[in-house]
Design a protein around this motif. Structure first.
Motif, mmCIF file in Angstrom:
data_model
loop_
_atom_site.group_PDB
_atom_site.id
_atom_site.type_symbol
_atom_site.label_atom_id
_atom_site.label_comp_id
_atom_site.label_asym_id
_atom_site.label_seq_id
_atom_site.Cartn_x
_atom_site.Cartn_y
_atom_site.Cartn_z
ATOM 1 N N THR A 83 32.214 38.720 45.698
ATOM 2 C CA THR A 83 32.722 37.790 44.698
ATOM 3 C C THR A 83 31.948 37.921 43.394
ATOM 4 O O THR A 83 32.536 37.917 42.303
ATOM 5 C CB THR A 83 32.639 36.340 45.219
ATOM 6 O OG1 THR A 83 33.336 36.260 46.461
ATOM 7 C CG2 THR A 83 33.246 35.364 44.239
ATOM 8 N N ILE A 84 30.641 38.060 43.495
ATOM 9 C CA ILE A 84 29.819 38.242 42.293
ATOM 10 C C ILE A 84 30.179 39.549 41.603
ATOM 11 O O ILE A 84 30.362 39.594 40.377
ATOM 12 C CB ILE A 84 28.321 38.193 42.652
ATOM 13 C CG1 ILE A 84 27.933 36.790 43.096
ATOM 14 C CG2 ILE A 84 27.464 38.636 41.472
ATOM 15 C CD1 ILE A 84 26.536 36.678 43.635
ATOM 16 N N ALA A 85 30.317 40.624 42.363
ATOM 17 C CA ALA A 85 30.656 41.924 41.779
ATOM 18 C C ALA A 85 32.035 41.892 41.131
ATOM 19 O O ALA A 85 32.221 42.430 40.026
ATOM 20 C CB ALA A 85 30.597 43.005 42.855
ATOM 21 N N GLY A 114 28.417 39.260 52.677
ATOM 22 C CA GLY A 114 29.120 40.352 52.005
ATOM 23 C C GLY A 114 30.212 39.845 51.079
ATOM 24 O O GLY A 114 30.400 40.361 49.975
ATOM 25 N N LEU A 115 30.923 38.815 51.519
ATOM 26 C CA LEU A 115 31.969 38.218 50.696
ATOM 27 C C LEU A 115 31.379 37.545 49.465
ATOM 28 O O LEU A 115 31.953 37.592 48.376
ATOM 29 C CB LEU A 115 32.775 37.217 51.525
ATOM 30 C CG LEU A 115 34.039 36.665 50.906
ATOM 31 C CD1 LEU A 115 35.020 37.777 50.588
ATOM 32 C CD2 LEU A 115 34.676 35.661 51.846
ATOM 33 N N ALA A 150 38.916 36.381 47.118
ATOM 34 C CA ALA A 150 37.537 36.298 47.608
ATOM 35 C C ALA A 150 37.005 34.874 47.512
ATOM 36 O O ALA A 150 36.292 34.410 48.411
ATOM 37 C CB ALA A 150 36.642 37.252 46.813
ATOM 38 N N ILE A 151 37.350 34.171 46.461
ATOM 39 C CA ILE A 151 36.895 32.786 46.310
ATOM 40 C C ILE A 151 37.535 31.898 47.374
ATOM 41 O O ILE A 151 36.872 31.060 47.983
ATOM 42 C CB ILE A 151 37.200 32.268 44.894
ATOM 43 C CG1 ILE A 151 36.287 32.960 43.882
ATOM 44 C CG2 ILE A 151 37.034 30.758 44.814
ATOM 45 C CD1 ILE A 151 36.646 32.690 42.443
ATOM 46 N N LEU A 152 38.815 32.087 47.609
ATOM 47 C CA LEU A 152 39.502 31.245 48.591
ATOM 48 C C LEU A 152 39.077 31.532 50.022
ATOM 49 O O LEU A 152 39.200 30.660 50.890
ATOM 50 C CB LEU A 152 41.015 31.407 48.451
ATOM 51 C CG LEU A 152 41.620 30.804 47.183
ATOM 52 C CD1 LEU A 152 43.114 31.112 47.121
ATOM 53 C CD2 LEU A 152 41.380 29.315 47.121
ATOM 54 N N LEU A 153 38.592 32.729 50.307
ATOM 55 C CA LEU A 153 38.166 33.074 51.660
ATOM 56 C C LEU A 153 36.781 32.536 52.016
ATOM 57 O O LEU A 153 36.406 32.527 53.184
ATOM 58 C CB LEU A 153 38.169 34.591 51.852
ATOM 59 C CG LEU A 153 39.535 35.231 52.023
ATOM 60 C CD1 LEU A 153 39.393 36.746 52.089
ATOM 61 C CD2 LEU A 153 40.227 34.717 53.264
ATOM 62 N N GLN A 154 36.024 32.101 51.024
ATOM 63 C CA GLN A 154 34.688 31.602 51.302
ATOM 64 C C GLN A 154 34.758 30.243 51.966
ATOM 65 O O GLN A 154 35.616 29.425 51.655
ATOM 66 C CB GLN A 154 33.874 31.513 50.014
ATOM 67 C CG GLN A 154 33.553 32.866 49.454
ATOM 68 C CD GLN A 154 32.645 32.780 48.259
ATOM 69 O OE1 GLN A 154 32.045 31.762 47.992
ATOM 70 N NE2 GLN A 154 32.555 33.867 47.520
ATOM 71 N N THR A 157 21.542 29.744 55.578
ATOM 72 C CA THR A 157 21.591 31.071 54.976
ATOM 73 C C THR A 157 22.937 31.716 55.266
ATOM 74 O O THR A 157 23.565 31.439 56.287
ATOM 75 C CB THR A 157 20.465 31.960 55.530
ATOM 76 O OG1 THR A 157 20.624 32.058 56.936
ATOM 77 C CG2 THR A 157 19.107 31.394 55.200
ATOM 78 N N LYS A 158 23.352 32.559 54.367
ATOM 79 C CA LYS A 158 24.591 33.305 54.561
ATOM 80 C C LYS A 158 24.269 34.530 55.424
ATOM 81 O O LYS A 158 23.271 35.195 55.230
ATOM 82 C CB LYS A 158 25.157 33.750 53.216
ATOM 83 C CG LYS A 158 25.601 32.604 52.342
ATOM 84 C CD LYS A 158 26.087 33.139 51.016
ATOM 85 C CE LYS A 158 26.561 32.139 50.031
ATOM 86 N NZ LYS A 158 26.560 30.759 50.325
ATOM 87 N N ARG A 159 25.161 34.821 56.365
ATOM 88 C CA ARG A 159 24.938 35.956 57.253
ATOM 89 C C ARG A 159 26.220 36.739 57.416
ATOM 90 O O ARG A 159 27.311 36.187 57.349
ATOM 91 C CB ARG A 159 24.484 35.479 58.625
ATOM 92 C CG ARG A 159 23.163 34.781 58.612
ATOM 93 C CD ARG A 159 22.765 34.373 59.988
ATOM 94 N NE ARG A 159 21.512 33.622 59.927
ATOM 95 C CZ ARG A 159 21.023 32.929 60.909
ATOM 96 N NH1 ARG A 159 21.656 32.888 62.051
ATOM 97 N NH2 ARG A 159 19.901 32.289 60.778
#
Length: 76
Positions: free
Chosen positions: A58-60, A53-54, A23-27, A46-48
């Motif tokens: 990642t936070i979760a 969702g990513l 998830a970190i690498l996909l951002q 802003t993130k959209r």
């Protein structure tokens, strides 16, 4: 502690760590080589959609990884 529990937590932690790294690498990065070739100069945006969702995933995943690490230490 049962043998199943001693085996389940480390496997869950390994799975969460692989998902977290993915998830970190996909951002997307905010600045990169694209800025040198006329990319957008927006500093704040802003993130959209999928990116948002990513970000939340990642936070979760990081919270779940932290909880399983604490449980692994506490139940050992």
């Amino acid at each position: 502690m049962t043998p199943m529990r001693t085996l389940l937590l480390p496997i869950l932690q390994i799975l969460l760590s692989v998902l977290l790294v993915t998830a970190i690498l996909l951002q997307q990065r905010g600045t990169g080589l694209g800025m040198a070739f006329g990319g957008e100069g927006n500093v704040f945006r802003t993130k959209r959609g999928v990116e948002k969702g990513l970000f939340y995933a990642t936070i979760a995943l990081s919270v779940l990884f932290f909880v399983t690490a604490i449980l692994n230490v506490a139940l050992a």
